[in-house]
Write an enzyme that holds these catalytic residues in place. Sequence first.
Site, PDB file in Angstrom:
ATOM      1  N   ARG A  50       5.617 -12.342  12.506  1.00 41.31           N
ATOM      2  CA  ARG A  50       6.266 -13.627  12.752  1.00 41.31           C
ATOM      3  C   ARG A  50       7.031 -13.593  14.068  1.00 41.31           C
ATOM      4  NH1 ARG A  50      11.248 -14.761  11.335  1.00 41.31           N
ATOM      5  NH2 ARG A  50      11.255 -13.411   9.504  1.00 41.31           N
ATOM      6  N   ASP A 173       2.747 -32.920  28.902  1.00 43.63           N
ATOM      7  CA  ASP A 173       1.622 -32.541  28.038  1.00 43.63           C
ATOM      8  C   ASP A 173       0.376 -32.495  28.914  1.00 43.63           C
ATOM      9  OD1 ASP A 173      -0.591 -32.527  26.265  1.00 43.63           O
ATOM     10  OD2 ASP A 173       0.577 -33.495  24.696  1.00 43.63           O
ATOM     11  N   LYS A 198      -7.726 -28.060  21.623  1.00 42.35           N
ATOM     12  CA  LYS A 198      -8.628 -28.870  22.422  1.00 42.35           C
ATOM     13  C   LYS A 198      -9.376 -28.020  23.452  1.00 42.35           C
ATOM     14  CE  LYS A 198      -6.853 -32.302  20.044  1.00 42.35           C
ATOM     15  NZ  LYS A 198      -5.642 -31.778  19.407  1.00 42.35           N
TER      16      LYS A 198
END
Length: 390
Positions: A50, A173, A198
């Site tokens: 983690r 972004d 993407k």
Amino acid sequence: MELQFLTRCLYGTNDFENVENTGSISFPIYQTATFKHPGVAMSTGFDYSRLQNPTRQHLEEILASLENAKKSFAFSSGMAAITALMEIFEPGDELIADADLYGGSIRLFDNISNKNGIKFTRINLSKEDPREYITKKTKAIYIETPTNPMMNVIDIQEMARIAKENDLLLIVDNTFLSPYFQNPIDLGADIVVHSGTKFLGGHNDTLAGFIVTSNEEIIEKMSFIIKTVGSGLAPFDSWLIIRGIKTLALRMEKAQENAFKIVKFLQNNKKVKNVYYPGIEGHKGYEIMKKQARGFGSMISFEVESSELAKTVLKSTKLIPFAESLGGTETLLTYPTTQTHADVPEDIRIANGITDSVLRLSVGIEDVEDLIKDLDQAFRAYEDDDKEDS
């Protein structure tokens, strides 16, 4: 030795410190939750996945290299990345956000961030001056460029100048263009966001998200946040994104080549009212794109003459899937009204130009002649339906 972009897609900085190297050409998947300590108060550099994992770290080094940044953080999805990013702000803070953002970002801002005391002022930053909306509580400007899905182009350098003059962060972004075509940090942005699902992953087979920055204060905050909220990318998914990035440059070039040809097809179709693609000369953002990017990408939005035609095209394509997402090897056709932007308030959606006649096309790497034939027969299917009705 300083490596060029295509080589960095494969190797990043070529720095394998703190990782046992057996000579494997494919970077190992360290599928482990925890790591053995050599002794008390001693560490290999990895303690618990983690916190950090060698596979994730290698991916983060690659992406930081591609964005010319000091550090990147890999998350379990693009939305997980943006959600974690919002944790650097406090109740009472205000952000100026572009009006035409991915619907998931708008949903997060309106329903989660706003509930947590963060206020958003939404304006069209391709046209409006954000200085008119800056208050003492404003902390950042948040943009996508080109925007999703209307392909508006925002001048990153101008936004960065305004942000710095007013002691604000500029968040960009960069999902639609990827680091191959655009590097916002080089243009003055403080933070870059990616949906790694993407173009970076590129194969429609996994989810990922990234926060990228060279700002030391942000690096310190995000290092604490990612280990605390626990949304870091898992080892196997990290490896899939590493694999995807290896072909990033090749895929971006081929998809863009296909996109230009499909744009011409759509422009010559009498049933298409508008084509939104920043690579079209005369597009409002064309000159800005030439200044701040190395290409125009492979995302196209287009408006047809009616919602009935749009729905017929969606159900009539035989090769191109009607599916959400973008940036993969497969071309995908999306209906923003009911998919990516379904949760955007209707008045905002319509004001942005996202009507029920608008379709979004993420162009892939297939033979472009096959894609054009498929779109052509889907348009003709509507004509056939009209004849049957009459």
